[in-house]
Design a protein around this motif. Sequence first.
Motif, PDB file in Angstrom:
ATOM      1  N   TYR A  14       0.842  -1.186   0.000  1.00 28.75           N
ATOM      2  CA  TYR A  14       0.000   0.000   0.000  1.00 28.75           C
ATOM      3  C   TYR A  14       0.883   1.243   0.000  1.00 28.75           C
ATOM      4  CZ  TYR A  14      -4.174  -2.789   0.948  1.00 28.75           C
ATOM      5  OH  TYR A  14      -5.209  -3.680   0.851  1.00 28.75           O
TER       6      TYR A  14
ATOM      7  N   GLU B 226       0.691   5.740  -1.114  1.00 30.42           N
ATOM      8  CA  GLU B 226       0.057   6.996  -0.724  1.00 30.42           C
ATOM      9  C   GLU B 226      -1.453   6.852  -0.695  1.00 30.42           C
ATOM     10  OE1 GLU B 226       0.149  11.716  -2.080  1.00 30.42           O
ATOM     11  OE2 GLU B 226       1.271  10.191  -3.177  1.00 30.42           O
ATOM     12  N   GLU B 227      -2.072   7.418   0.334  1.00 27.34           N
ATOM     13  CA  GLU B 227      -3.527   7.361   0.526  1.00 27.34           C
ATOM     14  C   GLU B 227      -4.030   5.928   0.708  1.00 27.34           C
ATOM     15  OE1 GLU B 227      -5.592   9.984   0.876  1.00 27.34           O
ATOM     16  OE2 GLU B 227      -3.820  11.260   0.799  1.00 27.34           O
ATOM     17  N   GLY B 228      -3.127   5.006   1.063  1.00 27.02           N
ATOM     18  CA  GLY B 228      -3.542   3.639   1.306  1.00 27.02           C
ATOM     19  C   GLY B 228      -4.018   2.903   0.076  1.00 27.02           C
ATOM     20  N   VAL B 229      -3.460   3.226  -1.083  1.00 27.01           N
ATOM     21  CA  VAL B 229      -3.874   2.605  -2.341  1.00 27.01           C
ATOM     22  C   VAL B 229      -2.820   1.605  -2.807  1.00 27.01           C
ATOM     23  CG1 VAL B 229      -4.424   3.015  -4.782  1.00 27.01           C
ATOM     24  CG2 VAL B 229      -5.225   4.616  -3.030  1.00 27.01           C
TER      25      VAL B 229
ATOM     26  N   ARG C  19      -2.083  -1.267  -6.134  1.00 26.13           N
ATOM     27  CA  ARG C  19      -2.467  -1.724  -7.472  1.00 26.13           C
ATOM     28  C   ARG C  19      -1.584  -2.925  -7.820  1.00 26.13           C
ATOM     29  NH1 ARG C  19      -5.051   0.356 -12.080  1.00 26.13           N
ATOM     30  NH2 ARG C  19      -4.119  -0.240 -14.073  1.00 26.13           N
TER      31      ARG C  19
ATOM     32  N   ARG D 230     -11.508  -0.192  -5.762  1.00 29.38           N
ATOM     33  CA  ARG D 230     -11.531   0.958  -6.665  1.00 29.38           C
ATOM     34  C   ARG D 230     -11.772   0.555  -8.115  1.00 29.38           C
ATOM     35  NH1 ARG D 230     -12.521   5.960  -4.733  1.00 29.38           N
ATOM     36  NH2 ARG D 230     -11.317   6.380  -2.851  1.00 29.38           N
TER      37      ARG D 230
ATOM     38  N   SER E 283     -14.435   5.957  -9.076  1.00 31.37           N
ATOM     39  CA  SER E 283     -12.990   5.844  -9.119  1.00 31.37           C
ATOM     40  C   SER E 283     -12.434   6.617 -10.303  1.00 31.37           C
ATOM     41  CB  SER E 283     -12.587   4.370  -9.224  1.00 31.37           C
ATOM     42  OG  SER E 283     -11.194   4.267  -9.421  1.00 31.37           O
TER      43      SER E 283
ATOM     44  N   GLU F  20      -9.411   6.503 -11.100  1.00 28.81           N
ATOM     45  CA  GLU F  20      -8.386   5.670 -11.714  1.00 28.81           C
ATOM     46  C   GLU F  20      -8.954   4.805 -12.839  1.00 28.81           C
ATOM     47  OE1 GLU F  20      -8.967   5.887  -8.529  1.00 28.81           O
ATOM     48  OE2 GLU F  20      -7.131   6.412  -7.448  1.00 28.81           O
TER      49      GLU F  20
ATOM     50  N   CYS G 182     -16.901   2.334  -7.447  1.00 27.03           N
ATOM     51  CA  CYS G 182     -16.118   1.495  -6.539  1.00 27.03           C
ATOM     52  C   CYS G 182     -17.027   0.965  -5.440  1.00 27.03           C
ATOM     53  CB  CYS G 182     -14.940   2.269  -5.952  1.00 27.03           C
ATOM     54  SG  CYS G 182     -15.389   3.697  -4.961  1.00 27.03           S
TER      55      CYS G 182
ATOM     56  N   THR H 256      -7.249  -2.513  -8.118  1.00 26.07           N
ATOM     57  CA  THR H 256      -6.888  -1.292  -7.398  1.00 26.07           C
ATOM     58  C   THR H 256      -7.740  -1.235  -6.139  1.00 26.07           C
ATOM     59  OG1 THR H 256      -6.375  -0.112  -9.453  1.00 26.07           O
ATOM     60  CG2 THR H 256      -6.709   1.222  -7.467  1.00 26.07           C
TER      61      THR H 256
ATOM     62  N   GLN I 126      -8.135   0.414  -2.081  1.00 25.29           N
ATOM     63  CA  GLN I 126      -7.745   1.414  -1.080  1.00 25.29           C
ATOM     64  C   GLN I 126      -8.167   0.892   0.286  1.00 25.29           C
ATOM     65  OE1 GLN I 126      -9.383   5.346  -1.624  1.00 25.29           O
ATOM     66  NE2 GLN I 126      -7.757   6.285  -0.433  1.00 25.29           N
TER      67      GLN I 126
END
Length: 212
Positions: free
Chosen positions: A76, A78-81, A83, A109, A146, A148, A153, A193, A195
């Motif tokens: 994980y 930045e921002e707990g994301v 991929r 996401r 999302s 992204e 999501c 993806t 979060q």
Amino acid sequence: MVTGGAAALGALRAQIGGDVIVPGELIVEDPVLMAREEEKRRDEEAQERSLASVQVYFDEGTGYSEETSFFVPERYGEEGVIRFTIPVPPSVRRLRIDPALCPCIALLRGVECAEEPCGAFRELVRANGTALGAAGGLFGKLSGHSAETGTECTGFLFTTHDPYMEWDMEKVRRRRRAGKKTESGAQTGYTFTIQMAGLPATMAQALEKSRE
């Protein structure tokens, strides 16, 4: 001056000296204690990383197994994301993803296949948590779009230390075939993806009670 076998205060100060000794400095200078503190710090960091690791299970007809499960190498950010891509063999009947090894809130996401959104995963997901967007859910209606992936999501509140999301891959494949999305090769790579935000155990317990 104090008599009777005792020394004067000035004489005691002269014998003791004027050096200031800080207890904390004594600990830092002790190599054994320093090694123990470093080992404790590494263990705490390793535990924190493991709790925020994504674990994947395949069911190829005999159920899920810890022995055949694996952790994705990604972490994980930045921002707990996070991929990551999972190559799923055609023999897999069910796919399970544990977003963490602790209570948490997790948002799916998006899922992509061949760089195209795969909405079947969002529509067919099952989880052992409370769907945040469900009517009457704990947080009411949580709409999620999302940026992204350009798709809606799906979020879940997990109050267990063993949270998971899972999919019936045969249904996913049928949905993709119905949408004219053919799958080629021995296995198909799906890019997820997610979060995630971890929850303290006391908060998870309070949220669990509020659902009763």
